[in-house]
Design an enzyme around this catalytic site. Structure first.
Site, PDB file in Angstrom:
ATOM      1  N   LEU A  82      37.338  47.296  34.615  1.00 14.95           N
ATOM      2  CA  LEU A  82      37.050  48.518  33.867  1.00 14.95           C
ATOM      3  C   LEU A  82      35.631  48.542  33.328  1.00 14.95           C
ATOM      4  CD1 LEU A  82      40.353  48.838  31.791  1.00 14.95           C
ATOM      5  CD2 LEU A  82      39.739  50.060  33.876  1.00 14.95           C
ATOM      6  N   GLY A  83      35.075  47.368  33.057  1.00 14.56           N
ATOM      7  CA  GLY A  83      33.722  47.315  32.498  1.00 14.56           C
ATOM      8  C   GLY A  83      33.339  45.896  32.165  1.00 14.56           C
ATOM      9  N   GLY A  95      30.781  43.561  29.324  1.00 15.53           N
ATOM     10  CA  GLY A  95      29.918  43.531  28.155  1.00 15.53           C
ATOM     11  C   GLY A  95      29.191  42.218  28.047  1.00 15.53           C
ATOM     12  N   PHE A 116      29.873  39.630  26.277  1.00 15.41           N
ATOM     13  CA  PHE A 116      30.664  38.414  26.119  1.00 15.41           C
ATOM     14  C   PHE A 116      31.879  38.374  27.033  1.00 15.41           C
ATOM     15  CE2 PHE A 116      28.456  39.045  22.122  1.00 15.41           C
ATOM     16  CZ  PHE A 116      27.834  37.815  21.991  1.00 15.41           C
ATOM     17  N   GLY A 117      31.965  39.274  27.991  1.00 18.07           N
ATOM     18  CA  GLY A 117      33.078  39.174  28.909  1.00 18.07           C
ATOM     19  C   GLY A 117      33.310  40.449  29.687  1.00 18.07           C
ATOM     20  N   VAL A 177      36.265  43.351  31.192  1.00 15.89           N
ATOM     21  CA  VAL A 177      37.536  43.985  30.865  1.00 15.89           C
ATOM     22  C   VAL A 177      38.197  44.456  32.167  1.00 15.89           C
ATOM     23  CG1 VAL A 177      38.676  45.820  29.570  1.00 15.89           C
ATOM     24  CG2 VAL A 177      36.631  44.722  28.636  1.00 15.89           C
ATOM     25  N   LYS A 234      40.689  41.745  28.074  1.00 16.67           N
ATOM     26  CA  LYS A 234      39.313  41.299  27.900  1.00 16.67           C
ATOM     27  C   LYS A 234      39.252  39.802  28.161  1.00 16.67           C
ATOM     28  CE  LYS A 234      35.454  41.165  24.661  1.00 16.67           C
ATOM     29  NZ  LYS A 234      34.962  41.529  23.317  1.00 16.67           N
ATOM     30  N   ASP A 292      28.053  46.589  16.349  1.00 20.65           N
ATOM     31  CA  ASP A 292      27.758  46.877  17.756  1.00 20.65           C
ATOM     32  C   ASP A 292      28.412  48.192  18.179  1.00 20.65           C
ATOM     33  OD1 ASP A 292      26.554  46.437  20.188  1.00 20.65           O
ATOM     34  OD2 ASP A 292      28.198  45.248  21.004  1.00 20.65           O
TER      35      ASP A 292
END
Length: 523
Positions: free
Chosen positions: A349-350, A352, A354-355, A357, A371, A468
Site C-alpha cells: 500500500l505504501g 515510509g 521506517f517500514g 505497509v 505495517k 510527522d
C-alpha cells in the site's frame, strides 16, 4: 611642436581649404517613417528644407523652422557639428536636404552625416527629448583592441567627462571633444553633441543613454558611433574633429592605486580562506555534538517510555521487551504472512521512513493494513515501542485504530484497520482524484484532522505531539472520514509537562502539512 597637435592642425587646414570635399560623403544613416506625404505637404517640405539649408550656418550651426498649417504643416531642424565652419555646415545641410527629399517619400524622416544632421516631421518635436539610439557599423569597429578591459575603463572615464561638459557648460554649446592616453602609443579621441533645443538635464540623460549603447557595442573595438534624434556620441583612435580647445585627460590610476587593488585582493582571499576554515571547524564540531545529542535524546526518550504508565495489556520490561496479554491482540508471523501473501509487492500500500505497509486479508475475511518495520533501521525497535505504547490506549474516531501486533526475531509488525480510500495525498496530488472532492468533503477532512489533534493534545490521558503530520499520514475510510496514522515519530508528554525540547529534526517535508505542526498547549 607637439606631435599630437600636428594631425589636428592638418585636419583644420584641409577643412578650410576644401569644405565641399568634407561634406560630399555618403550619409551615415537615414530614417523614414509615418504616412506617405501628399503634394501640399511635399511643397511645404521643399520650402522648409531650403530654409534649413540657408539659415543653419547663419544661426550658428543649429536651426528650427516650420512651414504650412493644418494637416500639411511641416516642422524641421538642422544641426551641424560645432567644430566646422559656416561654409562646411551649409554644404552639409544642403546635401542632406537633397538626399532626404529624394530618398524618403514619408511625412517623418531624419538623415545623419558625419558633419550634420537634418530632421523633419508632421509632428512638433522641438524641445522634446526622445532617445532612439542607432549603432553605426563601420570598418573601424571590426578591429578589436589588445586590452579590452583597460580600454573600456579609460573610454568610460573619457566619455563621462565629456557628457558633463557638453550638457552643463554653456560655453560648449552642447558640444564637447576630448582625448585620453590609452597606452604608451595609443590615444582615444571622443566627441559628444546634443541638439540645442533640449534642456541640459535632457542632454545629459540622452548622452548617458547613448554612452550605454556605445559601451555595449564597441567598448572592445577601435571606434564606434551612436546617433539619435537629440544627441550623438563617437570615439576613434585617431583625431577626427577640428577642436583644439580640449586638453589631454589623464586616467586616474597610479602605482598606489594598483597596490591598493592588490591589497584588497589579498585581504579578500585571506578572509575567504579564514571563513572557510571557521565554517569547516564549526560544521565538524556541530556534527560531532549532534551525534552525541541524538544518542542522549534516544536514551532520554527510552527512559521516558519506561516511566510512563503502561497501557492495559502491554508491559515493558527493564530491558525494553514487550509482554503482551490477551487484552491486546497478538498475531503470529505465519498468519500475517498468509494474509499478505508473504508480503507480496502486489499487496503493498505504501512505504515510509521506517517500514512498508501491506494490505492483508485475515482468515475471518477482515481486511487489515500491516505495517512491517524495516529490519535495517537502527531506530526501528524504538519506533515500534513508541507506536504500540501510544496507540494501544488511544480511542478516537479520527485516529487509526491498532488491532494487533506481532514480533518474532527481527520482524516487528503492527496491524491497523484498513482504510479503503488510502491517504489524503492520493487525492490532493492527483488531478483526476482531486475532482472527486467537494468543499463539504474538504471541510469534513479538515475538521476530522483538527478533532484528532485536539484529542491527542488535550483529551487523551497521554499528551501526544505527532511530529510527522502530513497528507500521507492522514488516512480516509470508506465514508471519507479522516483518521490520523503513523505515531512512530510521536513525542509523549507527562501529565504535568507542557513544554519539551528536541535536538534533531524529524518527520518529512510536505507541501501542505509539515512537522512539527500545530504546537498547542498540551497539559
Amino acid at each position: 611642436m607637439d606631435k599630437d597637435k600636428l594631425p589636428v592642425m592638418l585636419f583644420a587646414i584641409i577643412s578650410l581649404l576644401m569644405p565641399a570635399a568634407l561634406s560630399a560623403t555618403d550619409p551615415l544613416l537615414n530614417f523614414c517613417s509615418a504616412d506617405v506625404r501628399n503634394s501640399q505637404f511635399e511643397s511645404n517640405l521643399e520650402r522648409l528644407l531650403e530654409s534649413l539649408s540657408s539659415n543653419t550656418s547663419i544661426a550658428g550651426g543649429f536651426y528650427n523652422d516650420t512651414v504650412g498649417d493644418g494637416l500639411d504643416i511641416v516642422y524641421g531642424q538642422a544641426l551641424c557639428r560645432w567644430d566646422v565652419n559656416s561654409t562646411v555646415c551649409q554644404n552639409c545641410v544642403d546635401e542632406a536636404r537633397q538626399e532626404i527629399f529624394k530618398s524618403c517619400n514619408k511625412t517623418d524622416a531624419m538623415i545623419w552625416y558625419e558633419l550634420c544632421q537634418v530632421r523633419y516631421s508632421y509632428q512638433m518635436f522641438f524641445q522634446l527629448m526622445v532617445y532612439t539610439g542607432k549603432y553605426l557599423d563601420k570598418d573601424s569597429q571590426e578591429k578589436n583592441v589588445s586590452n579590452p578591459h583597460h580600454f573600456n575603463d579609460v573610454l568610460t572615464y573619457l566619455m563621462i567627462n565629456l557628457s558633463g561638459a557638453a550638457a552643463f557648460s554653456p560655453s560648449k554649446r552642447m558640444f564637447a571633444t576630448g582625448k585620453i592616453k590609452f597606452s604608451g602609443k595609443d590615444t582615444i579621441y571622443g566627441l559628444q553633441q546634443c541638439t540645442r533645443d533640449i534642456s541640459p538635464s535632457d542632454c545629459h540623460s540622452c548622452l548617458n543613454s547613448a554612452l550605454t549603447d556605445l559601451l555595449g557595442c564597441c567598448s572592445s573595438q577601435q571606434g564606434g558611433t551612436i546617433v539619435s534624434r537629440n544627441c550623438n556620441v563617437r570615439f576613434e583612435l585617431f583625431p577626427f574633429f577640428n577642436d583644439t580647445s580640449n586638453s589631454l585627460l589623464i586616467y586616474p590610476q597610479s602605482k598606489a592605486d594598483r597596490w591598493k587593488k592588490w591589497k584588497v585582493v589579498i585581504l579578500v582571499s585571506a578572509s575567504i580562506i579564514l571563513l572557510a576554515a571557521i565554517v569547516f571547524c564549526t560544521v565538524h564540531l556541530w556534527r560531532k555534538k549532534g551525534s552525541e545529542d541524538v544518542k542522549d535524546e534516544e536514551k532520554s526518550e527510552q527512559v521516558l517510555l519506561q516511566d510512563l504508565p503502561s497501557p492495559t495489556g502491554v508491559t515493558i520490561t527493564e530491558e525494553g521487551m514487550f509482554i503482551i496479554s490477551e487484552e491486546l491482540a497478538f498475531m503470529d508471523l505465519a498468519t500475517i504472512k498468509i494474509a499478505t501473501n508473504d508480503f507480496s509487492d502486489l499487496n503493498k500500500l505504501g512505504q515510509g521512513g521506517f517500514g512498508t505497509v501491506y494490505k492483508g486479508l485475515l482468515p475471518d475475511g477482515k481486511e487489515v493494513a500491516v505495517k512491517r518495520l524495516s529490519k535495517k533501521s537502527w531506530q526501528g525497535l524504538e519506533e515500534f515501542k513508541t507506536e504500540v505504547v501510544t496507540i494501544a490506549k488511544l480511542q478516537h474516531k479520527n485516529l487509526v485504530r491498532l488491532l494487533a501486533c506481532s514480533f518474532e526475531g527481527e520482524e516487528k509488525l503492527l496491524l491497523y484497520e484498513f482504510m479503503p480510500n488510502k491517504s489524503l495525498d492520493v487525492f490532493i496530488f492527483d488531478l483526476e482524484r482531486r475532482a472527486e472532492l467537494n468543499w463539504k468533503i474538504y471541510y469534513n477532512i479538515i475538521e476530522g484532522i483538527a478533532r484528532g489533534l485536539l484529542y491527542l493534545h488535550e483529551d487523551s490521558r497521554l499528551k501526544i505531539i505527532h511530529r510527522d503530520l502530513k497528507p500521507s499520514n492522514v488516512l480516509l475510510d470508506h465514508e471519507m472520514v479522516a483518521k490520523i496514522s503513523d505515531f512512530g515519530m510521536a513525542r509523549i508528554f507527562c501529565d504535568s509537562q507542557n513544554t519539551a525540547n528536541t535536538k534533531r529534526v524529524v518527520g518529512t517535508l510536505s507541501l501542505l502539512l509539515t512537522a512539527p505542526i500545530f504546537i498547542f498547549r498540551t497539559c
